[in-house]
Design a protein around this motif. Structure first.
Motif, short mmCIF file in Angstrom:
data_model
loop_
_atom_site.label_atom_id
_atom_site.label_comp_id
_atom_site.label_asym_id
_atom_site.label_seq_id
_atom_site.Cartn_x
_atom_site.Cartn_y
_atom_site.Cartn_z
N ASP A 435 0.85 -1.19 0.00
CA ASP A 435 0.00 0.00 0.00
C ASP A 435 0.89 1.24 0.00
O ASP A 435 1.38 1.67 1.06
CB ASP A 435 -0.92 -0.01 1.22
N PRO A 436 1.12 1.85 -1.16
CA PRO A 436 2.05 2.98 -1.21
C PRO A 436 1.45 4.31 -0.76
O PRO A 436 2.14 5.32 -0.78
CB PRO A 436 2.44 3.03 -2.69
N THR A 437 0.14 4.33 -0.40
CA THR A 437 -0.49 5.60 -0.03
C THR A 437 0.15 6.22 1.21
O THR A 437 0.29 7.44 1.31
CB THR A 437 -1.99 5.38 0.20
N LYS A 438 0.56 5.38 2.17
CA LYS A 438 1.22 5.91 3.37
C LYS A 438 2.56 6.54 3.01
O LYS A 438 2.94 7.58 3.56
CB LYS A 438 1.42 4.79 4.38
N ALA A 439 3.27 5.90 2.07
CA ALA A 439 4.55 6.46 1.64
C ALA A 439 4.35 7.80 0.92
O ALA A 439 5.20 8.69 1.00
CB ALA A 439 5.30 5.48 0.76
N LEU A 440 3.23 7.94 0.24
CA LEU A 440 2.96 9.21 -0.44
C LEU A 440 2.77 10.33 0.55
O LEU A 440 3.22 11.46 0.35
CB LEU A 440 1.72 9.07 -1.33
N LYS A 441 2.08 10.05 1.65
CA LYS A 441 1.85 11.08 2.66
C LYS A 441 3.16 11.55 3.28
O LYS A 441 3.30 12.71 3.67
CB LYS A 441 0.90 10.55 3.73
#
Length: 500
Positions: A435-441
């Motif tokens: 899940d790359p969304t956390k890395a985006l934040k």
């Protein structure tokens, strides 16, 4: 005035000539019952070879017109990507060829392999039937979409197919009596499976062909003995493939209905011609042009039925084989060329029979040939654009990447192939990894490349996160063609990263 007795003595008796008549200085040969001879001749061989060369030239032109950046399947053959979730063949033979030739050279090597397949299809079709069938079979195989696409891809399919065709040619060569060709076919068939595991499913076809042609020249027991090496190779390679792929995670294949539909679209016409040819051949062994006694005794109806079944069965079973064949979407259709390799012979019989003896109905043959050519061109053009062309994208990214940056992309492998001099594979993370969304934040990635239409729902959610977060902005968009539709590469860059 001559008397009656004198006139009687002057007449010839049997083959005796008159005393005052000299024999002619020439001899008139006895006229044959036909105006042409069905036996082989140098002139006929060279004319046929010239026509085969023309067909192969057409195949090369149709293949070279297909242009696109390397597909995911081609990139997987490179040394840097041998740690793939599955393997399609030996990890050293074909990647070594690609390492030496590069993608362009490997694609040309695939074209040469497919041209060799066309030549061998003509050769064994001519040996089983005649030159007309051989030429029709070579044309049918040369212009269909699987042949063109496989010849334009740097994958293991073309090399494995050429080896399988060579093994088949050797088995047909044994029809003249010697056993060494069918014995030599066994190691060649084994090498075909080592190169590409998909060839395993077609070894029974080669084995049955070897048995069928052997029973015409030797006793059944001897025919079984001659075929024994191929049987052992089939069993041995099945065990070898099972042991190698047992620990591999196979990709999710299409459902059987989708595979059957794709097989029908790609091989429907050539399979229909093959079924028609098999029916004509079972009904009548000879075309009717050659009077009885001018060719060898034709095989019996049982032998003809078996040959028709063996050559027509591969495309019917192709959907089942595809469910067992590892492939990278959207490249699951090109392996159908394995089925077409055998079906082309009976398709050639079908084309020749619908034209009729002495070319009685040429319009039907022309219509079928044009249909094969036009459908093959359209399908190959469509299939060869089912993955995005990344060359323009790479030109844009080349000015943005750094040796120490972190990047996220829908298809990082193809991008890194173009940017291998500027980045390393470890710098790129696929959007499918976790899940790359956390890395985006946390703004872990300096740059994000998304492909639209989206490859998955995760990519769609990721694009929404990029728009809503405010931490990334669109740097550029790069359009590409995807089949008959249009797609776009979206390049997102972190707000604190300066634009070059």
């Amino acid at each position: 005035m001559a008397t009656e007795s004198t006139m009687t003595e002057a007449r010839p008796e049997g083959k005796k000539l008159r005393a005052n008549v000299k024999p002619a200085p020439y001899r008139i040969p006895q006229a044959p019952p036909m105006g042409w001879s069905p036996t082989g001749s140098k002139r006929r061989e060279w004319v046929s070879r010239g026509m085969v060369g023309t067909i192969m030239f057409l195949q090369a032109v149709l293949t070279l017109r297909l242009r696109n950046s390397p597909s995911v399947g081609e990139v997987h053959t490179l040394t840097d990507y041998r740690s793939t979730p599955f393997i399609q063949g030996n990890e050293s033979i074909y990647p070594t060829i690609v390492d030496a030739l590069g993608i362009t050279g490997a694609r040309f090597f695939s074209l040469l392999c497919m041209l060799a397949c066309t030549a061998m299809v003509y050769s064994w079709s001519r040996r089983l039937f005649n030159e007309r069938v051989g030429l029709a079979a070579a044309f049918a195989f040369a212009v269909i979409a699987p042949t063109l696409v496989v010849g334009a891809l740097a994958t293991v399919d073309a090399f494995g197919l050429a080896l399988l065709a060579l093994a088949t040619w050797l088995t047909i060569e044994s029809r003249q009596g010697p056993a060494w060709p069918v014995f030599l076919a066994a190691p060649v068939a084994a090498l075909a499976v080592v190169v590409n595991y998909s060839a395993l499913y077609y070894l029974p076809v080669v084995t049955l062909l070897a048995l069928l042609v052997s029973v015409r020249v030797v006793a059944p027991v001897m025919a079984a003995a001659r075929t024994a090496p191929l049987v052992l190779v089939t069993i041995g390679m099945a065990a070898f493939t099972a042991s190698v792929t047992s620990n591999q995670k196979m990709p999710e294949s299409e459902d059987i209905g989708t595979l059957a539909e794709g097989t029908f679209h790609w091989l429907g016409l050539i399979t229909g011609l093959a079924l028609a040819g098999a029916g004509f051949y079972v009904k009548r062994a000879r075309m009717g042009e050659v009077p009885r006694g001018y060719d060898e005794e034709p095989p019996g109806i049982g032998w003809r039925i078996m040959l028709g079944v063996i050559l027509c069965l591969p495309p019917i079973l192709a959907p089942v084989f595809l469910t067992l064949t590892p492939s990278v979407a959207p490249l699951w259709k090109p392996p159908l060329a394995y089925s077409a390799l055998f079906t082309a012979t009976m398709a050639g019989v079908g084309l020749v029979r619908i034209v009729g003896r002495h070319f009685r109905f040429p319009q039907w043959g022309i219509m079928a040939a044009v249909a094969l050519l036009s459908i093959g061109m359209a399908q190959s053009s469509y299939e060869y654009t089912l993955w995005p062309n990344a060359s323009r994208l790479a030109e844009v990214l080349a000015t943005q990447v750094q040796p120490t940056g972190k990047y996220l992309a829908s298809d990082p492998e193809t991008i890194n192939y173009y940017l291998k001099d500027k980045t390393k594979p470890t710098q790129w993370t696929p959007t499918s990894a976790g899940d790359p969304t956390k890395a985006l934040k946390k703004m872990t990635f300096d740059l994000v490349v998304l492909e639209r239409p989206f490859l998955s729902k995760a990519d769609e959610a990721l694009e929404a996160e990029l728009r809503d977060s405010g931490t990334y902005r669109i740097l550029n968009t790069v359009p590409f063609r995807l089949g008959w539709t249009r797609g776009t590469h979206e390049i997102w860059i972190a707000n604190d990263v300066p634009v070059k």
